[in-house]
Write a protein that holds these residues in place. Structure first.
Motif, short mmCIF file in Angstrom:
data_model
loop_
_atom_site.label_atom_id
_atom_site.label_comp_id
_atom_site.label_asym_id
_atom_site.label_seq_id
_atom_site.Cartn_x
_atom_site.Cartn_y
_atom_site.Cartn_z
N ARG A 149 -16.64 12.80 30.62
CA ARG A 149 -17.46 11.59 30.84
C ARG A 149 -18.36 11.15 29.60
O ARG A 149 -18.40 9.94 29.43
N GLU A 150 -18.80 12.02 29.08
CA GLU A 150 -19.65 11.62 27.90
C GLU A 150 -18.94 10.88 26.67
O GLU A 150 -19.20 10.13 26.08
N ARG A 151 -17.65 11.24 26.76
CA ARG A 151 -16.60 10.51 25.76
C ARG A 151 -15.87 9.40 26.24
O ARG A 151 -14.72 8.89 25.94
N ALA A 152 -16.30 9.02 27.50
CA ALA A 152 -15.87 8.04 28.24
C ALA A 152 -14.34 8.30 28.72
O ALA A 152 -13.51 7.09 28.72
N PHE A 153 -13.98 9.42 28.99
CA PHE A 153 -12.73 9.70 29.60
C PHE A 153 -11.73 9.02 28.62
O PHE A 153 -10.60 8.54 28.88
N ASP A 154 -12.00 9.29 27.28
CA ASP A 154 -11.15 8.47 26.32
C ASP A 154 -9.75 8.80 26.36
O ASP A 154 -9.40 10.18 26.01
N GLY A 155 -8.69 7.89 26.24
CA GLY A 155 -7.31 8.10 26.23
C GLY A 155 -6.78 8.86 27.63
O GLY A 155 -5.49 9.06 27.46
N ALA A 156 -7.27 9.07 28.76
CA ALA A 156 -7.00 9.88 29.92
C ALA A 156 -6.94 8.75 31.11
O ALA A 156 -7.90 7.93 30.94
N ALA A 157 -5.84 8.76 31.84
CA ALA A 157 -5.89 8.15 33.06
C ALA A 157 -6.32 9.11 34.23
O ALA A 157 -6.74 8.55 35.47
N GLY A 158 -6.38 10.59 33.95
CA GLY A 158 -6.63 11.44 35.06
C GLY A 158 -6.98 12.90 34.58
O GLY A 158 -6.54 12.98 33.37
N TYR A 159 -7.45 13.54 35.32
CA TYR A 159 -7.70 15.23 34.89
C TYR A 159 -7.29 15.78 36.22
O TYR A 159 -7.60 15.70 37.26
N ARG A 160 -6.56 16.98 35.89
CA ARG A 160 -6.23 18.18 36.78
C ARG A 160 -7.08 19.48 36.50
O ARG A 160 -7.76 19.66 35.35
N PHE A 161 -7.34 20.06 37.44
CA PHE A 161 -7.94 21.46 37.23
C PHE A 161 -7.50 22.50 38.48
O PHE A 161 -6.80 22.09 39.41
N ALA A 162 -7.62 23.72 38.08
CA ALA A 162 -7.32 24.72 38.96
C ALA A 162 -8.31 24.63 40.35
O ALA A 162 -9.39 24.25 40.31
N ARG A 163 -7.70 25.12 41.52
CA ARG A 163 -8.25 25.40 42.56
C ARG A 163 -8.23 26.95 42.82
O ARG A 163 -7.08 27.33 43.09
N LEU A 164 -9.52 27.39 43.29
CA LEU A 164 -9.63 28.90 43.59
C LEU A 164 -9.96 29.04 45.06
O LEU A 164 -10.99 28.76 45.40
N GLU B 193 -14.30 21.98 49.71
CA GLU B 193 -14.44 22.18 48.21
C GLU B 193 -15.63 22.07 47.66
O GLU B 193 -16.54 21.36 47.94
N ARG B 194 -15.87 22.80 46.46
CA ARG B 194 -17.01 22.36 45.61
C ARG B 194 -16.68 22.64 44.15
O ARG B 194 -15.66 23.68 43.72
N VAL B 195 -17.21 21.80 43.12
CA VAL B 195 -17.21 22.16 41.93
C VAL B 195 -18.09 22.89 41.38
O VAL B 195 -19.03 23.23 41.48
N ASP B 196 -17.54 24.05 40.54
CA ASP B 196 -18.11 24.96 40.10
C ASP B 196 -18.70 24.81 38.69
O ASP B 196 -18.49 23.57 38.22
N GLU B 197 -19.64 25.31 38.18
CA GLU B 197 -20.53 25.00 37.05
C GLU B 197 -19.63 24.60 35.73
O GLU B 197 -19.94 23.90 35.08
N ARG B 198 -18.69 25.56 35.40
CA ARG B 198 -17.63 25.34 34.27
C ARG B 198 -17.06 24.16 34.58
O ARG B 198 -16.98 23.31 33.53
N LEU B 199 -16.54 23.81 35.55
CA LEU B 199 -15.72 22.48 35.98
C LEU B 199 -16.63 21.17 35.63
O LEU B 199 -16.28 20.29 35.07
N ARG B 200 -18.04 21.39 36.16
CA ARG B 200 -18.91 20.36 36.21
C ARG B 200 -19.19 19.92 34.76
O ARG B 200 -19.07 19.03 34.24
N THR B 201 -19.40 21.07 33.87
CA THR B 201 -19.78 21.18 32.53
C THR B 201 -18.48 20.26 31.84
O THR B 201 -18.74 19.25 30.99
N ALA B 202 -17.38 20.59 32.22
CA ALA B 202 -16.15 19.97 31.65
C ALA B 202 -16.10 18.35 32.09
O ALA B 202 -15.68 17.76 31.23
N ILE B 203 -16.34 18.00 33.19
CA ILE B 203 -16.04 16.74 33.61
C ILE B 203 -17.28 15.88 33.05
O ILE B 203 -16.97 14.84 32.45
N GLU B 204 -18.37 16.50 32.72
CA GLU B 204 -19.53 15.87 32.21
C GLU B 204 -19.13 15.69 30.82
O GLU B 204 -19.81 14.56 30.23
#
Length: 268
Positions: free
Chosen positions: A107-122, A93-104
């Protein structure tokens, strides 16, 4: 005087966790897509190819551990991470650019209010990315705070992470290259079917004649017609057929087990 942003809302460090076995041809691209992480941990099941050397050369911390199940291996990996927020990938698996941007951004918001994140797998399937049917979006929970979850439960195959708390969905895709050949896919499918049948049997689940006949057909028509798998051309047709065959194999193996029959030979 304004409080510096870094002091008021520090960016959490992030560990990437990967499990691998004989992935020399694929792990390099996986590691490259994780360059934004603070640490990369690779748990290797004693590969006989250059997987370990490639991972170390890329800066990963490599640990070796005998394989005793996908869930157990992944849970071990996050327990070895230096940081509490973890991003879990397989070597294919690899993280695509759009997902990397969303994760970062999260992260800049300190993952505020979330315990986890899901995303699509292509998933790439013999030259084409499957964007319909049962193959996509195939959302997976792979980014989470290990203090609030992990790879829990008893099932060692088709394992899934879970967390206690809010889970958000991120844009972008986890790019997946699951099969090197049709032969590998068929062998992998049979192995997973056996593992699932044994898991279900041990927990009291039983196959019925109706499931033997109807479950594979339902899996095929649900993915190929109802979810638009036919829009992926012949790739979608083959994928839907092989996935339906997985259901058939799993159900037949469960049927055999509940009737006192072995599904493997002693040397397998």
């Amino acid at each position: 005087m304004d409080t510096p942003r870094a002091a008021a809302n520090p960016v959490p460090p992030l560990s990437a966790c990967i499990i691998a076995f004989n992935e020399a041809d694929r792990i390099g691209d996986c590691l490259a897509s994780l360059a934004f992480c603070d640490e990369i941990v690779v748990v290797d099941s004693y590969s006989t190819d250059a997987t370990v050397e490639i991972a170390r050369a890329a800066g990963a911390r490599v640990l070796q551990r005998p394989f005793d199940g996908f869930r157990s291996q992944k849970q071990y990996a996050i327990e070895q991470a230096a940081h509490d927020w973890v991003l879990c990938l397989d070597a294919d698996e690899r993280v695509d650019e759009r997902l990397r941007t969303a994760i970062e951004a999260e992260r800049e918001r300190a993952f505020d209010g979330a315990a986890g994140y899901r995303f699509a797998r292509l998933s790439e399937y013999f030259g084409r990315f499957l964007r319909h049917g049962n193959a996509y979006p195939d959302r997976v929970l792979r980014l989470f705070d290990r203090r609030r979850g992990g790879w829990r439960g008893q099932r060692e195959v088709h394992e899934a992470a879970s967390v206690d708390g809010a889970v958000r969905t991120l844009p972008g895709d986890l790019i997946h290259y699951p099969y090197r050949s049709l032969e590998q896919q068929l062998a992998k499918t049979e192995r997973y079917a056996r593992m699932m049948a044994e898991h279900d049997y041990a927990r009291g689940k039983r196959a019925t004649l109706a499931k033997l006949v109807l479950a594979p057909a339902w899996r095929f028509w649900r993915g190929y017609l109802l979810r638009g798998g036919f829009l992926d051309g012949w790739h979608g047709l083959v994928y839907a057929y092989v996935r339906a065959n997985y259901v058939r194999q799993k159900t037949v193996m469960l049927w055999m087990l509940q009737n006192g029959q072995r599904v493997t030979t002693s040397d397998s």
